[in-house]
Design a protein around this motif. Structure first.
Motif: not given
Ligand SMILES: [Zn+2]
Length: 323
Positions: A204, A232, A236, A246, A249, A306, A308
């Motif tokens: 991230n 993010r 995305k 999505i 997240l 991160l 997702a």
């Protein structure tokens, strides 16, 4: 030590397909010293993607992933307690993600390495699940097969896996390594069942460790093996561009980038070896300390990784041009 320079290739932002970026970091292969080259991390002015530019040509793959690369030998015998703790934690995380899967679920691990997560699913998941992996590295695939796993050797975008077949795919610390993230996501989208999910976990760049160490020593750069690093916004944007929805997240706790950022800083300062060795994947003390720190940051939504959770639209047209 190798001194020959790597063959390099120039690229654009893989999300925006533009070349409007500013340099954020410069560094070398602090961990494996596979070359003496200096690399530049660029940040896209539009989406925030951090990407290596120029980066090693694909033909340099075997050189930049040496025999002792940790994804190939994260074994219980070499990593003892760290292996045990990480296995337990990762098993909990991955099973949580599989909670809603049916008994006959088919699960695909894209970039499975030596099969670490597949082994956990095999051990702790439902015996009725079908587990498969994909990896581009022959050495990793051989290791996974030795554990009795079914693994396809190659790039997912080139393998002819059956479309609309998998209930879930996972890509844990894979997307940052691949040559064409969009092509990989499209290939995963194709093989997922409508409504199926893809879980992406990656470093991230909205994290505090990135902020502190981005000038050079950030562990997440993993020079020159991490080609695209997301926040993010950029993740995305890439997911939506590919056709995913999505679902969620969020961030995940990990001490690894903290430990390696310090490790790399110490290497650059020419600190004594015994001290540098306190900051590796084998050092239980530093891993525990930075896990605690990252747990606190995670509570602020700033964990080091991160995550997702992406979903293939349930009304996805199965007769589209991609076949
Ligand atoms: Zn961009």
């Amino acid at each position: 030590m190798e001194s020959k320079q790597l063959d390099l290739t120039h690229v654009k932002c893989c999300v925006c397909e533009t070349d409007d970026a500013i340099p954020v970091g410069v560094g070398q292969d602090f961990e494996y010293r596979t070359s003496d080259d200096t690399f530049l991390a660029m940040q896209c002015s539009s989406c925030g993607l951090v990407y290596l530019n120029p980066r090693p040509a694909v033909s340099e793959f075997e050189r930049i992933y040496p025999e002792n690369y940790h994804a190939f030998d994260f074994s219980e015998s070499d990593f003892g307690l760290v292996h045990k703790v990480r296995s337990r934690l990762e098993a909990k995380r991955v099973l949580e993600l599989c909670r809603d899967l049916p008994d006959d679920a088919r699960i695909l691990d894209v970039g499975c390495g030596d099969g670490f997560h597949l082994k956990l699913l095999k051990k702790y998941g439902k015996a009725s699940w079908t587990l498969e992996g994909v990896d581009v590295d022959k050495r990793a695939v051989e290791m996974a097969e030795r554990s009795g796993l079914k693994v396809h050797l190659g790039n997912i975008e080139e393998l002819d896996l059956p479309k609309n077949s998998y209930d879930m795919a996972i890509m844990f610390q894979t997307i940052e390594h691949v040559e064409k993230p969009e092509k990989v996501l499209s290939a995963v989208l194709r093989v997922l069942k409508p409504g199926g999910k893809l879980v992406v976990v990656t470093d991230n760049t909205d994290s505090l460790d990135f902020k502190f160490f981005k000038g050079s020593y950030w562990g997440g750069y993993h020079f020159p093996r991490h080609w695209n690093l997301f926040n993010r916004k950029s993740l995305k944007k890439l997911a939506e561009k590919t056709g995913f929805e999505i679902a969620r997240l969020s961030t995940v706790v990990s001490p690894v980038n903290w430990v390696y950022s310090i490790h790399n800083s110490l290497v650059a300062l020419a600190a004594p070896r015994f001290f540098i060795d306190r900051f590796t994947l084998k050092s239980t003390v530093s891993l525990s300390v930075f896990t605690s720190l990252d747990i606190a940051l995670q509570k602020l939504g700033r964990g080091a990784l991160l995550r997702a959770i992406l979903q293939k639209p349930s009304k996805f047209l199965t007769t589209d041009a991609r076949g």
